[in-house]
Write a protein that holds these residues in place. Structure first.
Motif, PDB file in Angstrom:
ATOM      1  N   ALA A  51       0.712  -1.201   0.035  1.00 36.88           N
ATOM      2  CA  ALA A  51      -0.100   0.077   0.105  1.00 36.88           C
ATOM      3  C   ALA A  51       1.027   1.319  -0.010  1.00 36.88           C
ATOM      4  N   THR A  52       2.090   1.339   0.643  1.00 36.39           N
ATOM      5  CA  THR A  52       2.916   2.405   0.639  1.00 36.39           C
ATOM      6  C   THR A  52       3.383   2.858  -0.578  1.00 36.39           C
ATOM      7  N   ARG A  53       3.851   1.872  -1.332  1.00 36.13           N
ATOM      8  CA  ARG A  53       4.326   1.820  -2.535  1.00 36.13           C
ATOM      9  C   ARG A  53       3.443   2.561  -3.817  1.00 36.13           C
ATOM     10  N   LEU A  54       2.017   1.660  -3.613  1.00 41.14           N
ATOM     11  CA  LEU A  54       0.883   1.976  -4.320  1.00 41.14           C
ATOM     12  C   LEU A  54       0.183   3.452  -4.239  1.00 41.14           C
ATOM     13  N   ALA A  55       0.662   4.014  -3.074  1.00 40.03           N
ATOM     14  CA  ALA A  55       0.020   5.542  -2.674  1.00 40.03           C
ATOM     15  C   ALA A  55       1.252   6.361  -3.586  1.00 40.03           C
ATOM     16  N   ALA A  56       2.474   5.892  -3.593  1.00 34.82           N
ATOM     17  CA  ALA A  56       3.348   6.671  -4.427  1.00 34.82           C
ATOM     18  C   ALA A  56       3.110   6.579  -5.783  1.00 34.82           C
ATOM     19  N   LEU A  57       2.657   5.207  -6.399  1.00 32.47           N
ATOM     20  CA  LEU A  57       2.518   5.320  -7.405  1.00 32.47           C
ATOM     21  C   LEU A  57       1.097   5.991  -8.346  1.00 32.47           C
ATOM     22  N   VAL A  58       0.408   6.091  -7.497  1.00 33.02           N
ATOM     23  CA  VAL A  58      -0.909   6.680  -7.762  1.00 33.02           C
ATOM     24  C   VAL A  58      -1.181   8.272  -7.216  1.00 33.02           C
ATOM     25  N   PHE A  60      -1.718   9.294  -4.012  1.00 31.31           N
ATOM     26  CA  PHE A  60      -2.574   9.451  -2.924  1.00 31.31           C
ATOM     27  C   PHE A  60      -2.186   9.137  -1.669  1.00 31.31           C
ATOM     28  N   ASP A  61      -2.586  10.002  -0.653  1.00 29.11           N
ATOM     29  CA  ASP A  61      -2.232  10.005   0.643  1.00 29.11           C
ATOM     30  C   ASP A  61      -2.408   8.541   1.259  1.00 29.11           C
ATOM     31  N   ARG A  62      -1.717   8.183   2.031  1.00 33.69           N
ATOM     32  CA  ARG A  62      -1.878   6.717   2.427  1.00 33.69           C
ATOM     33  C   ARG A  62      -2.917   6.642   3.409  1.00 33.69           C
ATOM     34  N   SER A  63      -3.401   7.464   4.160  1.00 31.04           N
ATOM     35  CA  SER A  63      -4.817   7.171   4.881  1.00 31.04           C
ATOM     36  C   SER A  63      -5.926   7.259   3.955  1.00 31.04           C
ATOM     37  N   THR A  64      -6.072   7.918   2.587  1.00 28.85           N
ATOM     38  CA  THR A  64      -7.153   7.985   1.858  1.00 28.85           C
ATOM     39  C   THR A  64      -6.947   6.399   1.178  1.00 28.85           C
ATOM     40  N   LEU A  65      -5.800   6.108   0.877  1.00 29.67           N
ATOM     41  CA  LEU A  65      -5.811   4.887  -0.028  1.00 29.67           C
ATOM     42  C   LEU A  65      -6.131   3.491   0.943  1.00 29.67           C
ATOM     43  N   GLY A  66      -6.046   3.555   2.237  1.00 26.99           N
ATOM     44  CA  GLY A  66      -6.307   2.308   3.193  1.00 26.99           C
ATOM     45  C   GLY A  66      -8.074   2.272   2.938  1.00 26.99           C
ATOM     46  N   ASN A  67      -8.762   3.348   2.928  1.00 25.08           N
ATOM     47  CA  ASN A  67     -10.208   3.077   2.905  1.00 25.08           C
ATOM     48  C   ASN A  67     -10.468   2.672   1.391  1.00 25.08           C
ATOM     49  N   SER A  81      -2.572  -9.821   1.171  1.00 26.33           N
ATOM     50  CA  SER A  81      -2.152 -11.163   1.725  1.00 26.33           C
ATOM     51  C   SER A  81      -0.758 -10.472   2.456  1.00 26.33           C
ATOM     52  N   PRO A  82      -0.260 -11.387   3.386  1.00 20.10           N
ATOM     53  CA  PRO A  82       0.945 -10.932   4.097  1.00 20.10           C
ATOM     54  C   PRO A  82       2.193 -11.004   3.348  1.00 20.10           C
ATOM     55  N   SER A  83       3.028  -9.914   3.344  1.00 20.52           N
ATOM     56  CA  SER A  83       4.482 -10.205   2.299  1.00 20.52           C
ATOM     57  C   SER A  83       5.249 -11.434   2.920  1.00 20.52           C
ATOM     58  N   PRO A  84       5.780 -12.157   2.075  1.00 14.76           N
ATOM     59  CA  PRO A  84       6.747 -13.259   2.537  1.00 14.76           C
ATOM     60  C   PRO A  84       7.834 -12.534   3.520  1.00 14.76           C
ATOM     61  N   GLU A  85       8.296 -11.394   3.240  1.00 14.94           N
ATOM     62  CA  GLU A  85       9.479 -10.918   3.880  1.00 14.94           C
ATOM     63  C   GLU A  85       9.060 -10.168   5.066  1.00 14.94           C
ATOM     64  N   ASP A  86       7.981  -9.684   5.143  1.00 13.46           N
ATOM     65  CA  ASP A  86       7.644  -8.816   6.560  1.00 13.46           C
ATOM     66  C   ASP A  86       5.922  -9.023   6.427  1.00 13.46           C
ATOM     67  N   ARG A  87       5.749 -10.095   7.482  1.00 11.71           N
ATOM     68  CA  ARG A  87       4.071 -10.377   7.614  1.00 11.71           C
ATOM     69  C   ARG A  87       3.276  -9.309   8.221  1.00 11.71           C
ATOM     70  N   ARG A  88       3.963  -7.950   8.530  1.00 19.68           N
ATOM     71  CA  ARG A  88       3.204  -7.108   8.838  1.00 19.68           C
ATOM     72  C   ARG A  88       2.533  -6.211   7.720  1.00 19.68           C
ATOM     73  N   VAL A  89       3.316  -6.609   6.530  1.00 24.57           N
ATOM     74  CA  VAL A  89       3.042  -5.727   5.336  1.00 24.57           C
ATOM     75  C   VAL A  89       2.219  -6.655   4.393  1.00 24.57           C
ATOM     76  N   LYS A  90       1.083  -5.923   3.906  1.00 25.35           N
ATOM     77  CA  LYS A  90       0.250  -6.505   3.015  1.00 25.35           C
ATOM     78  C   LYS A  90       0.404  -6.232   1.731  1.00 25.35           C
ATOM     79  N   ILE A  91       0.456  -7.384   0.836  1.00 24.71           N
ATOM     80  CA  ILE A  91       0.851  -7.099  -0.564  1.00 24.71           C
ATOM     81  C   ILE A  91      -0.634  -7.390  -1.384  1.00 24.71           C
ATOM     82  N   LEU A  92      -0.507  -6.443  -2.552  1.00 31.77           N
ATOM     83  CA  LEU A  92      -1.744  -6.448  -3.303  1.00 31.77           C
ATOM     84  C   LEU A  92      -1.687  -7.018  -4.456  1.00 31.77           C
ATOM     85  N   HIS A  93      -2.684  -7.588  -4.827  1.00 27.30           N
ATOM     86  CA  HIS A  93      -2.823  -8.463  -6.308  1.00 27.30           C
ATOM     87  C   HIS A  93      -4.267  -8.128  -6.684  1.00 27.30           C
ATOM     88  N   ILE A  94      -4.563  -7.817  -8.205  1.00 27.47           N
ATOM     89  CA  ILE A  94      -5.904  -7.749  -8.692  1.00 27.47           C
ATOM     90  C   ILE A  94      -6.140  -9.317  -8.806  1.00 27.47           C
TER      91      ILE A  94
END
Length: 155
Positions: A51-58, A60-67, A81-94
């Motif tokens: 989500a952090t990288r997506l916010a930069a790509l599009v 949008f501020d991070r708080s808006t993006l979460g909703n 889904s959780p990132s394999p490298e850091d389970r606290r980070v969620k990765i996104l797939h269409i």
């Protein structure tokens, strides 16, 4: 200035309102907003993005993006889904439904762009887009949500 109606900021805000209204009209059957379209397009272009990288790509501020991501997931258009490298980070797939939606929406998004620029002649469109790109690129760093890359070629 005594009349705010002629101020660049006011006119840009009005142009944004008009662009959103045209998008919502053109894409009404798909229940897709411009922000959702941008996020889905970003996730499609960068599978596994967080989500952090997506916010930069599009841009949008991070708080808006979460909703927005919550709504996209609820509609079944993305999966987190959780990132394999850091389970606290969620990765996104269409999802396949999200892919189908973007494919179906392509024509209404193109119609939106055409309608936005329709009042301008061909040379005016080129000048407008060149100047708008320059304005956005030069001022990117002062945005509350800077774009992670340039929007186009500025002169």
């Amino acid at each position: 200035m005594d009349d705010f109606h002629g101020m660049p900021g006011h006119l840009i805000r009005r142009a944004h309102q008009i662009a959103v209204a045209i998008f919502m009209d053109a894409c009404a059957e798909r229940h897709l907003t411009p922000v959702q379209f941008a996020c889905l397009s970003g996730v499609r272009a960068q599978p596994g993005v967080d989500a952090t990288r997506l916010a930069a790509l599009v841009a949008f501020d991070r708080s808006t993006l979460g909703n927005v991501l919550d709504r996209l997931e609820a509609k079944g258009w993305i999966a987190r889904s959780p990132s394999p490298e850091d389970r606290r980070v969620k990765i996104l797939h269409i999802t396949p439904q999200g892919e189908a939606l973007l494919d179906e929406a392509a024509a209404c998004v193109e119609e939106t762009q055409r309608r936005i620029l329709a009042p301008l002649g061909e040379s005016e469109r080129k000048s407008f887009m060149r100047l708008l790109t320059k304005l956005v690129d030069v001022n990117n760093d002062v945005s509350r949500a800077p774009l992670g890359g340039k929007s186009g070629e500025a002169e």
